[in-house]
Motif scaffolding. Structure first.
Motif, PDB file in Angstrom:
ATOM      1  N   ARG A  96      22.984  87.528 -14.621  1.00 52.58           N
ATOM      2  CA  ARG A  96      21.993  86.705 -15.312  1.00 52.58           C
ATOM      3  C   ARG A  96      21.992  85.297 -14.729  1.00 52.58           C
ATOM      4  O   ARG A  96      20.947  84.682 -14.539  1.00 52.58           O
ATOM      5  CB  ARG A  96      22.304  86.678 -16.805  1.00 52.58           C
ATOM      6  CG  ARG A  96      21.132  86.196 -17.662  1.00 52.58           C
ATOM      7  CD  ARG A  96      21.427  86.351 -19.140  1.00 52.58           C
ATOM      8  NE  ARG A  96      21.482  87.750 -19.543  1.00 52.58           N
ATOM      9  CZ  ARG A  96      22.548  88.331 -20.079  1.00 52.58           C
ATOM     10  NH1 ARG A  96      23.649  87.650 -20.272  1.00 52.58           N
ATOM     11  NH2 ARG A  96      22.509  89.602 -20.411  1.00 52.58           N
ATOM     12  N   ASP A  97      23.188  84.811 -14.413  1.00 50.92           N
ATOM     13  CA  ASP A  97      23.302  83.498 -13.765  1.00 50.92           C
ATOM     14  C   ASP A  97      22.667  83.516 -12.378  1.00 50.92           C
ATOM     15  O   ASP A  97      22.047  82.540 -11.942  1.00 50.92           O
ATOM     16  CB  ASP A  97      24.775  83.083 -13.660  1.00 50.92           C
ATOM     17  CG  ASP A  97      25.406  82.794 -15.015  1.00 50.92           C
ATOM     18  OD1 ASP A  97      24.645  82.585 -15.989  1.00 50.92           O
ATOM     19  OD2 ASP A  97      26.652  82.794 -15.099  1.00 50.92           O
ATOM     20  N   GLU A  98      22.840  84.642 -11.661  1.00 56.15           N
ATOM     21  CA  GLU A  98      22.244  84.763 -10.325  1.00 56.15           C
ATOM     22  C   GLU A  98      20.718  84.727 -10.400  1.00 56.15           C
ATOM     23  O   GLU A  98      20.056  84.095  -9.569  1.00 56.15           O
ATOM     24  CB  GLU A  98      22.697  86.070  -9.666  1.00 56.15           C
ATOM     25  CG  GLU A  98      24.125  86.067  -9.175  1.00 56.15           C
ATOM     26  CD  GLU A  98      24.342  85.116  -8.005  1.00 56.15           C
ATOM     27  OE1 GLU A  98      23.407  84.921  -7.206  1.00 56.15           O
ATOM     28  OE2 GLU A  98      25.441  84.548  -7.922  1.00 56.15           O
ATOM     29  N   LEU A  99      20.163  85.397 -11.403  1.00 53.46           N
ATOM     30  CA  LEU A  99      18.709  85.361 -11.575  1.00 53.46           C
ATOM     31  C   LEU A  99      18.247  83.943 -11.918  1.00 53.46           C
ATOM     32  O   LEU A  99      17.192  83.497 -11.460  1.00 53.46           O
ATOM     33  CB  LEU A  99      18.285  86.334 -12.671  1.00 53.46           C
ATOM     34  CG  LEU A  99      18.307  87.818 -12.285  1.00 53.46           C
ATOM     35  CD1 LEU A  99      18.189  88.702 -13.525  1.00 53.46           C
ATOM     36  CD2 LEU A  99      17.187  88.150 -11.306  1.00 53.46           C
ATOM     37  N   GLY A 100      19.050  83.216 -12.696  1.00 51.33           N
ATOM     38  CA  GLY A 100      18.725  81.827 -13.006  1.00 51.33           C
ATOM     39  C   GLY A 100      18.763  80.953 -11.763  1.00 51.33           C
ATOM     40  O   GLY A 100      17.881  80.106 -11.553  1.00 51.33           O
ATOM     41  N   ALA A 101      19.772  81.169 -10.923  1.00 54.73           N
ATOM     42  CA  ALA A 101      19.893  80.392  -9.679  1.00 54.73           C
ATOM     43  C   ALA A 101      18.725  80.709  -8.741  1.00 54.73           C
ATOM     44  O   ALA A 101      18.183  79.821  -8.081  1.00 54.73           O
ATOM     45  CB  ALA A 101      21.222  80.692  -9.010  1.00 54.73           C
ATOM     46  N   LEU A 102      18.324  81.997  -8.693  1.00 54.46           N
ATOM     47  CA  LEU A 102      17.193  82.398  -7.853  1.00 54.46           C
ATOM     48  C   LEU A 102      15.911  81.719  -8.345  1.00 54.46           C
ATOM     49  O   LEU A 102      15.099  81.260  -7.542  1.00 54.46           O
ATOM     50  CB  LEU A 102      17.052  83.909  -7.880  1.00 54.46           C
ATOM     51  CG  LEU A 102      15.924  84.517  -7.042  1.00 54.46           C
ATOM     52  CD1 LEU A 102      16.142  84.251  -5.569  1.00 54.46           C
ATOM     53  CD2 LEU A 102      15.813  86.018  -7.286  1.00 54.46           C
ATOM     54  N   ALA A 103      15.740  81.665  -9.659  1.00 51.59           N
ATOM     55  CA  ALA A 103      14.550  81.020 -10.226  1.00 51.59           C
ATOM     56  C   ALA A 103      14.485  79.556  -9.818  1.00 51.59           C
ATOM     57  O   ALA A 103      13.420  79.052  -9.440  1.00 51.59           O
ATOM     58  CB  ALA A 103      14.568  81.151 -11.747  1.00 51.59           C
ATOM     59  N   ARG A 104      15.607  78.873  -9.874  1.00 50.35           N
ATOM     60  CA  ARG A 104      15.613  77.443  -9.520  1.00 50.35           C
ATOM     61  C   ARG A 104      15.377  77.231  -8.032  1.00 50.35           C
ATOM     62  O   ARG A 104      14.742  76.247  -7.632  1.00 50.35           O
ATOM     63  CB  ARG A 104      16.923  76.813  -9.981  1.00 50.35           C
ATOM     64  CG  ARG A 104      16.932  76.536 -11.471  1.00 50.35           C
ATOM     65  CD  ARG A 104      18.302  76.540 -12.127  1.00 50.35           C
ATOM     66  NE  ARG A 104      18.146  76.289 -13.551  1.00 50.35           N
ATOM     67  CZ  ARG A 104      17.768  77.242 -14.438  1.00 50.35           C
ATOM     68  NH1 ARG A 104      17.518  78.467 -14.012  1.00 50.35           N
ATOM     69  NH2 ARG A 104      17.639  76.941 -15.711  1.00 50.35           N
ATOM     70  N   GLU A 105      15.866  78.138  -7.223  1.00 51.12           N
ATOM     71  CA  GLU A 105      15.642  78.032  -5.787  1.00 51.12           C
ATOM     72  C   GLU A 105      14.161  78.237  -5.449  1.00 51.12           C
ATOM     73  O   GLU A 105      13.566  77.475  -4.686  1.00 51.12           O
ATOM     74  CB  GLU A 105      16.486  79.058  -5.046  1.00 51.12           C
ATOM     75  CG  GLU A 105      16.341  79.005  -3.538  1.00 51.12           C
ATOM     76  CD  GLU A 105      17.191  80.030  -2.830  1.00 51.12           C
ATOM     77  OE1 GLU A 105      17.005  80.225  -1.609  1.00 51.12           O
ATOM     78  OE2 GLU A 105      18.051  80.667  -3.476  1.00 51.12           O
TER      79      GLU A 105
END
Length: 295
Positions: A283-292
Motif C-alpha cells: 500500500r505504501d508502494e502504491l502511495g509512493a508510485l502515486a506521488r512519483e
C-alpha cells in the motif's frame, strides 16, 4: 522485476535482429530502429504500474506471465510513441533522432528513388506495426482475463488517439484538463485506461478480482493528477493553446489552486487502496508510485 523486463525486451529484439540480419540485412532495419529507441531509455511507466499492481495483489515475483505482460505494455507504449512522433513530425525522442527523421535522412543520403519524407514516415509506421506485433506475441499466452484487458487497451488507445487528434484539428480540444477530474472524457489520447488497464492486468495475473474497484478509483484519481501536472509543466500534449492559457490567464493563485487539486487527488488515490486487501508495505508502494507520477 523491472530489470528482468529489460532483459526480456533485450533478448527478444536481439534474437529478432540476428534472425532477420541472417536472412536479409534490409529486413533487420526495422528491428534495429525499434531496439535503439527502447534502449535509449524511457520512463517504463506502464511496466512499473503493472508490476506494482501485480505484486501488491500478492502476485508471485517469479512468474513469467507478469514479465511478459509488462514487456508487452512497454512495446505498446513504444508503438504509440513512434506513431505520435510521425504525426507531430517530432525531430528527437529520448535524445536520438526519431525514426521517421532518421529513415528520411538515410533515403536522402543514398539518393534513393521517391520522396525522402514519405519513405521515412512509411518506414516509421511499419516499425510501429512491428513493435505492436511483438507486444501481441508476448501477450498471446496471457490468461484469458488479462488477455481481454490487453485487447481492450489496444482498442481504447487507437480510438482515443484519433479522437484527440480530430478534436484538435476541429479546434474543439480543451487546453485545461478539467474533464479528467471526474474521469477521463471520451477522446483523450492519454486516457486513464493507460493506468487502469496496466493495474488491472496485474491484478488479473495475480487472480485478484476483488481489488479491481480500488485499482480503478486509484487510476482515475492519479490520471487526473498527472494530467494537471502535465498542463502546469508544459509536458507532452500541452503546448500551443495550453501555453497561451498558462502564460496569459494562469497566475500564481491559479497555480496554487491547481497544486492543491493535485495534492487532493493523490490523497484520493491513497484512500482508494486504503481499504483494499493489500499488504501494508505494498500500500505504501502504491502511495509512493502515486506521488512519483503526480510529480
Amino acid at each position: 522485476m523491472l530489470d528482468r523486463v529489460e532483459e526480456e525486451l533485450a533478448k527478444l529484439l536481439a534474437r529478432e535482429h540476428r534472425v532477420r540480419r541472417t536472412s536479409d540485412p534490409r529486413s533487420a532495419v526495422l528491428v534495429m530502429g525499434v531496439a535503439e529507441l527502447i534502449q535509449a531509455g524511457g520512463e517504463r511507466a506502464r511496466p512499473a504500474i503493472c508490476l506494482t499492481g501485480y505484486l501488491a495483489a500478492g502476485g508471485d515475483p517469479g512468474a513469467e506471465d507478469a514479465l511478459a505482460a509488462a514487456a508487452a505494455l512497454e512495446l505498446l507504449d513504444t508503438c504509440w510513441v513512434i506513431r505520435a512522433d510521425v504525426r507531430d513530425n517530432a525531430p528527437l525522442r529520448r535524445g536520438i533522432p526519431t525514426l521517421h527523421i532518421s529513415h528520411a535522412a538515410e533515403h536522402e543520403r543514398n539518393g534513393w528513388r521517391g520522396e525522402p519524407r514519405r519513405f521515412g514516415e512509411g518506414t516509421a509506421v511499419l516499425a510501429g506495426d512491428l513493435t505492436l506485433a511483438y507486444g501481441d506475441r508476448l501477450a498471446a499466452g496471457l490468461p484469458p482475463e488479462a488477455r481481454l484487458l490487453w485487447d481492450d487497451l489496444r482498442v481504447e488507445r487507437a480510438i482515443g488517439s484519433h479522437m484527440e487528434s480530430a478534436a484538435a484539428t476541429e479546434y474543439l480540444d480543451d487546453a485545461w484538463p478539467g474533464q479528467c477530474l471526474d474521469g477521463c472524457a471520451t477522446g483523450c489520447g492519454a486516457g486513464w485506461y493507460g493506468l487502469r488497464h496496466a493495474l488491472l492486468i496485474g491484478a488479473a495475473l495475480a487472480g485478484r478480482d476483488d481489488v479491481r474497484e480500488a485499482y480503478e478509483e486509484y487510476a482515475r484519481a492519479l490520471h487526473a493528477a498527472w494530467r494537471i501536472r502535465g498542463f502546469l509543466g508544459g509536458g507532452p500534449g500541452f503546448d500551443g493553446d495550453a501555453q497561451f492559457l498558462r502564460d496569459v490567464f494562469f497566475d500564481a493563485q491559479a497555480r496554487e489552486r491547481a497544486e492543491e487539486t493535485i495534492a487532493a487527488l493523490v490523497v484520493r488515490a491513497d484512500r482508494a487502496v486504503a481499504g483494499a486487501r493489500i499488504a501494508p508495505g505494498w500500500r505504501d508502494e502504491l502511495g509512493a508510485l502515486a506521488r512519483e507520477i503526480a510529480g
